[in-house]
Design an enzyme around this catalytic site. Structure first.
Site: not given
Ligand SMILES: [Zn+2]
Length: 253
Positions: A105, A121
């Site tokens: 991320v 994600h």
């Protein structure tokens, strides 16, 4: 397999028709991005599992935003490593034949120069409305109020990451499955290969005939399935692997 043996991998030009690369936490760790997993992973006495949930955000948006701002600052102080840079080069060699999927991320792939990786994600630097899903730059929001409110619908704005108990973006996961299904070469890099559905991607690619290469210093559940397992860090292995692919590519042109 050791680094100098990468050149001996039996790749053909046909393997380069459709390449999918899946990256995980190992790549980020090499850039110094902390994972907050395991021992010592606490922040202000909280475990990540207590902060990265829709329930935590609903109960205490200030606390959750403070945690994410802290993490954003830590990540902003890191740099992409030679593994990230090698993948940018791979993309420039292969163009549309290349797909990058990441579980990370931190946005380091984009900062290195990769174009639109599939971020399964999410991305910690994105501000997303919990209500209408629109995204906004920092300066479009008032962080003095908690949570900051969506300029479009007044809904609560949150970090654009997937939290515990939430599903992945259906568009992203469908895209990732489709590309993996069609892959002729699949590289699994720095991922423990245990978190589904991401862990299913290399398995599916392999079942559909892709040549599967794993890059990970440690053995994973995927290692025995891989055609080639390179037990090295991605910062060391990926530049060598991209050299190898460039060599195979040049033979085909
Ligand atoms: Zn909204």
């Amino acid at each position: 397999m050791e680094l100098h043996e990468i050149f001996a991998i039996n790749l053909t030009p046909e393997h380069l028709d459709r390449i999918v690369v899946l990256t995980g936490a190992g790549m980020s760790a090499e850039s110094g991005v902390p994972t907050f997993r395991g021992e010592g992973g606490l922040w202000k006495q909280h475990r990540p599992e207590e902060l990265a949930t829709p329930q935590a955000f609903a109960a205490d948006p200030q606390l959750v935003w403070d945690w994410y701002k802290y993490r954003r600052n830590l990540i902003a102080a890191t740099e992409p490593n030679p593994g990230h840079t090698a993948l940018v080069e791979l993309e420039s060699i292969l163009g549309d034949a290349y797909t990058l999927i990441t579980q990370n991320v931190d946005g380091l792939h984009t900062r290195a120069g990769s174009n639109r990786p599939i971020e399964l994600h999410g991305n910690i630097f994105i501000n997303k409305c919990n209500n209408c899903s629109n995204t906004f730059p920092d300066d479009a929001l008032n962080f003095d109020e908690m949570p900051p409110l969506c300029p479009k619908c007044q809904g609560p704005v949150r970090p654009g990451v997937v939290w515990f108990g939430e599903g992945l973006n259906p568009v992203d996961i469908e895209d990732a499955f489709m590309k993996s299904h069609q892959a002729t070469l699949f590289l699994s890099v720095g991922t423990s290969a245990v978190v589904h559905p991401a862990a299913s991607l290399p398995e599916m690619a392999k079942q559909n005939g892709a040549f599967l290469i794993e890059v990970n210093p440690d053995r994973t559940p995927l290692t025995s399935l891989a055609d080639t397992a390179i037990h090295e860090t991605s910062a060391k292995a990926l530049p060598a692997l991209v050299d190898k692919i460039r060599q195979v590519r040049s033979k085909s042109i």
